[in-house]
Design an enzyme around this catalytic site. Structure first.
Site, mmCIF file in Angstrom:
data_model
loop_
_atom_site.group_PDB
_atom_site.id
_atom_site.type_symbol
_atom_site.label_atom_id
_atom_site.label_comp_id
_atom_site.label_asym_id
_atom_site.label_seq_id
_atom_site.Cartn_x
_atom_site.Cartn_y
_atom_site.Cartn_z
ATOM 1 C CG HIS A 192 2.142 4.403 2.473
ATOM 2 N ND1 HIS A 192 2.557 3.169 2.014
ATOM 3 C CD2 HIS A 192 1.199 4.838 1.595
ATOM 4 C CE1 HIS A 192 1.883 2.863 0.903
ATOM 5 N NE2 HIS A 192 1.065 3.865 0.628
ATOM 6 C CG PHE A 231 11.280 3.698 7.109
ATOM 7 C CD1 PHE A 231 12.106 4.794 7.280
ATOM 8 C CD2 PHE A 231 10.760 3.091 8.232
ATOM 9 C CE1 PHE A 231 12.426 5.260 8.548
ATOM 10 C CE2 PHE A 231 11.071 3.549 9.511
ATOM 11 C CZ PHE A 231 11.907 4.633 9.665
ATOM 12 C CG HIS A 232 6.178 2.232 2.602
ATOM 13 N ND1 HIS A 232 4.892 1.817 2.898
ATOM 14 C CD2 HIS A 232 7.003 1.292 3.120
ATOM 15 C CE1 HIS A 232 4.939 0.667 3.570
ATOM 16 N NE2 HIS A 232 6.210 0.341 3.707
ATOM 17 N N PRO A 233 9.137 5.819 0.779
ATOM 18 C CG PRO A 233 11.323 6.655 0.906
ATOM 19 C CD PRO A 233 10.356 5.747 1.609
#
Length: 415
Positions: free
Chosen positions: A172, A346-348
Site C-alpha cells: 500500500h 509497511f504492508h508488503p
C-alpha cells in the site's frame, strides 16, 4: 473482539479537536462517521481501535509468545541471523494431497549466525519460515529455492525451481499530504513546549491516557473512489502531526497529515537476491504507480483529500496545503506529486503466494509457491507463514490477517 482471545483490542485513549473536525468534514463529503471498522463493512470514518492493554502496546509477542516462553520444548535465540534453509533429497514425508505430494527436496533445518558462530539447527518434522514478505523469499533464494534463472545468475545451485518466490510483491502506497492549521493543538505544538510535554507524560503515568497512548495513525476513513465499486478502495490515516519525512523532527508549526492510499493496487514488484551472500540486502522493487489504474486512484485520493480539507467543518482552523501544494492542479502534476510524496505503510505481501492445486498436487499457476496450508511446493517439511503467503493484498491493514494466517497454519500443523 469483545471477549476471549489472546490479542487485546481497546478503544483509543486520546481524542483531538482537529481530528474530530476532520471527521465532521469527511461526513460533509459523504464519508459518514461510524463507531469502528470491525463490523463487516468498513465504509466511513472512525478513530482506530488499538492493540493495547491499558494504554500500552499489546504486541503479538505479548499475546502469543511471552505466556508460553517457559515451555521446555521452546528455545528462543535472539541476536541471531538465519543464513540458509537446509535441505536434502531424502523425501520420506506423509504424502497427503497438497504441495508436498510432488516433493523433490525435504527441509531438514536452518543454518544460523549466532554470536559470530555458524550454528545448524536440525528439524525432525518441519521448518516454519516467518521472516516476512521481504525476508522469507530472500532466505529461500539464497538456499537454492527460487527461480532457476535468477539463482543461476548468482551461481547458486538450484535445489528446487520455484519461479514465484520473490515475485508478486504488493504494498500500500501512502500519499502523505500536509496541511497547516491554526486554533487547535497538535503533536507539533504540544511537543515544542516543555510544560505541555511534561503534562503528556504525567497524563500517561497517572491515567494511562493522552497523546503518549496514540498509535501511529489516530483517525481513519474508508471510501470508494468510484460509486460503482462494491467496497471501499481508499483508506485515510489521519495524524495530528507533521514532519518532513520519517525519522526527522516534527515541523515547528501546527499541522495535520491526512495520508491516503489505494487499497487494491494493480502494480506488482519483486524481491530478488543481489548476490549469493545471505547477509547482502536483497533488491526490492515495488513498482509503485506503474499502472494507469493506480495512477488514477492516486489522483482521485489526492483530490478527495482536498475536498475534505476544504469542507466547512474545518474552515475555523484555516487549513493551508503544504504538500503536495495548491499550485499543482492537473492530473499530470498530481501523478508526479504522488510519486514524490508516496511512502510505504509497511504492508508488503505476496512474494510466496498461496494458490490452488489440481488433484495430482500440481499448482494451477506457475507463480504459486504455497498451498492453503502454507506448505511450500515440492519442498517437504517447509512452510512459509507470514504476509508473503497472501496472493492478493488485503483491502486494509495486514497485521490481523497475518495472525489469522498463522492460526490456520498452526491448526494444519497440529492435524
Amino acid at each position: 473482539h469483545g471477549s476471549g482471545g489472546e490479542i487485546r483490542v481497546e478503544r483509543p485513549r486520546v481524542r483531538w479537536k482537529i481530528l474530530d473536525a476532520w471527521q465532521a468534514a469527511a461526513a460533509q463529503m459523504g464519508i459518514a462517521p461510524i463507531d469502528e471498522f470491525n463490523r463487516g463493512d468498513n465504509a466511513g470514518s472512525a478513530y482506530f481501535h488499538v492493540n493495547q492493554r491499558r494504554g500500552r502496546r499489546w504486541s503479538m509477542a505479548d499475546a502469543f509468545l511471552h505466556p508460553i516462553a517457559h515451555r521446555p520444548n521452546l528455545t528462543v535465540y535472539t541476536h541471531a541471523q538465519a543464513l540458509q534453509v537446509l535441505t536434502d533429497d531424502q523425501v520420506h514425508d506423509d504424502q497427503r494431497r497438497g504441495a508436498w505430494t510432488t516433493a523433490q527436496r525435504r527441509a531438514t533445518g536452518v543454518r544460523l549466525l549466532k554470536d559470530g558462530q555458524i550454528v545448524d539447527v536440525r528439524a525432525r518434522r518441519e521448518v516454519i519460515l516467518s521472516a516476512g514478505a521481504i525476508g522469507s523469499p530472500h532466505l529461500m533464494q539464497v538456499s537454492g529455492l527460487g527461480p532457476a534463472v535468477l539463482l543461476a545468475q548468482h551461481h547458486i545451485p538450484v535445489a528446487v525451481d520455484l519461479p514465484g518466490v520473490g515475485e508478486n510483491l504488493q504494498d500500500h502506497l501512502q500519499l502523505r499530504t500536509i496541511y497547516r492549521i491554526k486554533g487547535a493543538p497538535t503533536v507539533n505544538t504540544l511537543y515544542r513546549n516543555w510544560i505541555t510535554r511534561g503534562g503528556m507524560g504525567l497524563q500517561y503515568l497517572l491515567l494511562r491516557s493522552g497523546p503518549m497512548t496514540m498509535p501511529p495513525s489516530t483517525l481513519g476513513a474508508f471510501a470508494k473512489s468510484d460509486p460503482e465499486l462494491t467496497s471501499p478502495d481508499l483508506e485515510w490515516h489521519v495524524q495530528p502531526l507533521s514532519l518532513p519525512k520519517f525519522g526527522e523532527p516534527l515541523h515547528r508549526f501546527g499541522a495535520i497529515t491526512p495520508s491516503v492510499c489505494n487499497l487494491r493496487p494493480s502494480s506488482r514488484g519483486h524481491v530478488r537476491i543481489a548476490d549469493a551472500d545471505p547477509l547482502t540486502n536483497p533488491k526490492i522493487l515495488c513498482n509503485y504507480l506503474s499502472t494507469d489504474a493506480d495512477r488514477r486512484a492516486a489522483v482521485t485520493g489526492l483530490r478527495m483529500t482536498r475536498q475534505i480539507m476544504a469542507a466547512p467543518a474545518l474552515a475555523r482552523y484555516h487549513p493551508q496545503e503544504v504538500l503536495p501544494g495548491p499550485e499543482l492542479e492537473s492530473d499530470e502534476d498530481l501523478q508526479q506529486a504522488a510519486g514524490e510524496l508516496g511512502t510505504t505503510i509497511f504492508h508488503p505481501v505476496g512474494t510466496c503466494a498461496m494458490g490452488s492445486f489440481d488433484t495430482h498436487g500440481i499448482p494451477n499457476s506457475a507463480g504459486t509457491v504455497l498451498d492453503t496450508d502454507c506448505r511450500v511446493y515440492r519442498v517437504a517439511g517447509l512452510r512459509v507463514v507470514d504476509a508473503s503467503a497472501m496472493p492478493t493484498i488485503t483491502s486494509g491493514n495486514t497485521n490481523a490477517p497475518v495472525m489469522l494466517i498463522a492460526e490456520r497454519a498452526a491448526r494444519a500443523i497440529l492435524e
